[in-house]
Enzyme design. Structure first.
Site, mmCIF file in Angstrom:
data_model
loop_
_atom_site.group_PDB
_atom_site.id
_atom_site.type_symbol
_atom_site.label_atom_id
_atom_site.label_comp_id
_atom_site.label_asym_id
_atom_site.label_seq_id
_atom_site.Cartn_x
_atom_site.Cartn_y
_atom_site.Cartn_z
ATOM 1 C CG HIS A 100 -0.566 0.075 2.555
ATOM 2 N ND1 HIS A 100 -0.217 -1.487 2.842
ATOM 3 C CD2 HIS A 100 -0.240 0.859 3.472
ATOM 4 C CE1 HIS A 100 0.368 -1.640 4.162
ATOM 5 N NE2 HIS A 100 0.935 0.129 4.470
ATOM 6 C CG HIS A 102 1.050 5.271 3.953
ATOM 7 N ND1 HIS A 102 0.236 4.941 5.483
ATOM 8 C CD2 HIS A 102 1.595 4.089 3.965
ATOM 9 C CE1 HIS A 102 0.363 3.884 5.506
ATOM 10 N NE2 HIS A 102 1.462 3.529 5.131
HETATM 11 P P1 5GP Z 1 1.343 0.470 7.482
HETATM 12 O O1 5GP Z 1 1.944 0.735 9.104
HETATM 13 O O2 5GP Z 1 1.338 -1.432 7.032
HETATM 14 O O3 5GP Z 1 2.364 1.289 6.335
HETATM 15 O O4 5GP Z 1 0.115 0.821 6.484
HETATM 16 C C1 5GP Z 1 -1.014 0.713 7.866
HETATM 17 C C2 5GP Z 1 -2.140 1.045 7.656
HETATM 18 O O5 5GP Z 1 -3.613 0.942 7.449
HETATM 19 C C3 5GP Z 1 -2.348 2.415 8.966
HETATM 20 O O6 5GP Z 1 -1.605 3.197 8.428
HETATM 21 C C4 5GP Z 1 -3.029 1.704 9.735
HETATM 22 O O7 5GP Z 1 -4.011 3.350 10.040
HETATM 23 C C5 5GP Z 1 -4.271 1.958 8.361
HETATM 24 N N1 5GP Z 1 -5.399 1.054 8.574
HETATM 25 C C6 5GP Z 1 -4.511 -0.450 9.634
HETATM 26 N N2 5GP Z 1 -6.670 -0.804 9.316
HETATM 27 C C7 5GP Z 1 -6.447 -0.448 8.321
HETATM 28 C C8 5GP Z 1 -8.746 -0.525 7.848
HETATM 29 O O8 5GP Z 1 -9.650 -1.409 8.399
HETATM 30 N N3 5GP Z 1 -8.982 0.763 7.836
HETATM 31 C C9 5GP Z 1 -8.483 1.295 7.360
HETATM 32 N N4 5GP Z 1 -9.001 2.604 6.554
HETATM 33 N N5 5GP Z 1 -7.121 1.780 7.492
HETATM 34 C C10 5GP Z 1 -6.661 1.200 8.325
#
Ligand code: 5GP
Length: 116
Positions: A100, A102
């Site tokens: 993903h 951001h």
């Molecule tokens: P990472 O830390 O893996 O780079 O980012 C994962 C992101 O996914 C985090 O910023 C977290 O807030 C978001 N996230 C996790 N679960 C969900 C969800 O169920 N719905 C949404 N909209 N965002 C999520």
């Protein structure tokens, strides 16, 4: 094939989200814990790639499509300028192992890097 993650459930519709953008292969939705005035996640519908390194090697056109969607969202939700962050691996702040991007925008001049 990556393990089922929360983003796989979002792609399948099991977890409902407002889709801010959608193409045949990509969706985008608000991060549930925003860390900037605009904080949108862009993900491929495919569950095959756990991180951007795998995606870049396996399907660079899909990565380019994610970047194009990010740019379009930054134009719709901010002034077109944006930060694009991919966390790669737990010690780099990755918590969901479905690749993903951001998309962060809006008044980021003073902000620290995501995950730091
Ligand atoms: P990472 O830390 O893996 O780079 O980012 C994962 C992101 O996914 C985090 O910023 C977290 O807030 C978001 N996230 C996790 N679960 C969900 C969800 O169920 N719905 C949404 N909209 N965002 C999520």
């Amino acid at each position: 094939m990556a393990e089922e993650t929360v983003f796989g459930k979002i792609v399948s519709g099991e977890i409902p989200v407002t889709r801010l953008a959608e193409t045949e292969r990509v969706i985008a939705f608000h991060d549930m814990a925003p860390q900037a005035p605009v904080h949108i996640l862009v993900i491929p519908k495919s569950t095959a790639y756990a991180n951007v390194t795998e995606l870049a090697a396996g399907d660079p056109a899909l990565l380019a499509e994610m970047v194009a969607v990010a740019k379009q969202l930054a134009e719709e939700h901010a002034n077109g300028e944006y930060r694009l962050v991919f966390n790669n691996g737990p010690t780099a702040g990755q918590t969901v192992f479905h690749v993903h991007a951001h998309v962060l925008a809006g008044g980021l001049e003073e902000s620290a890097l995501l995950g730091s």
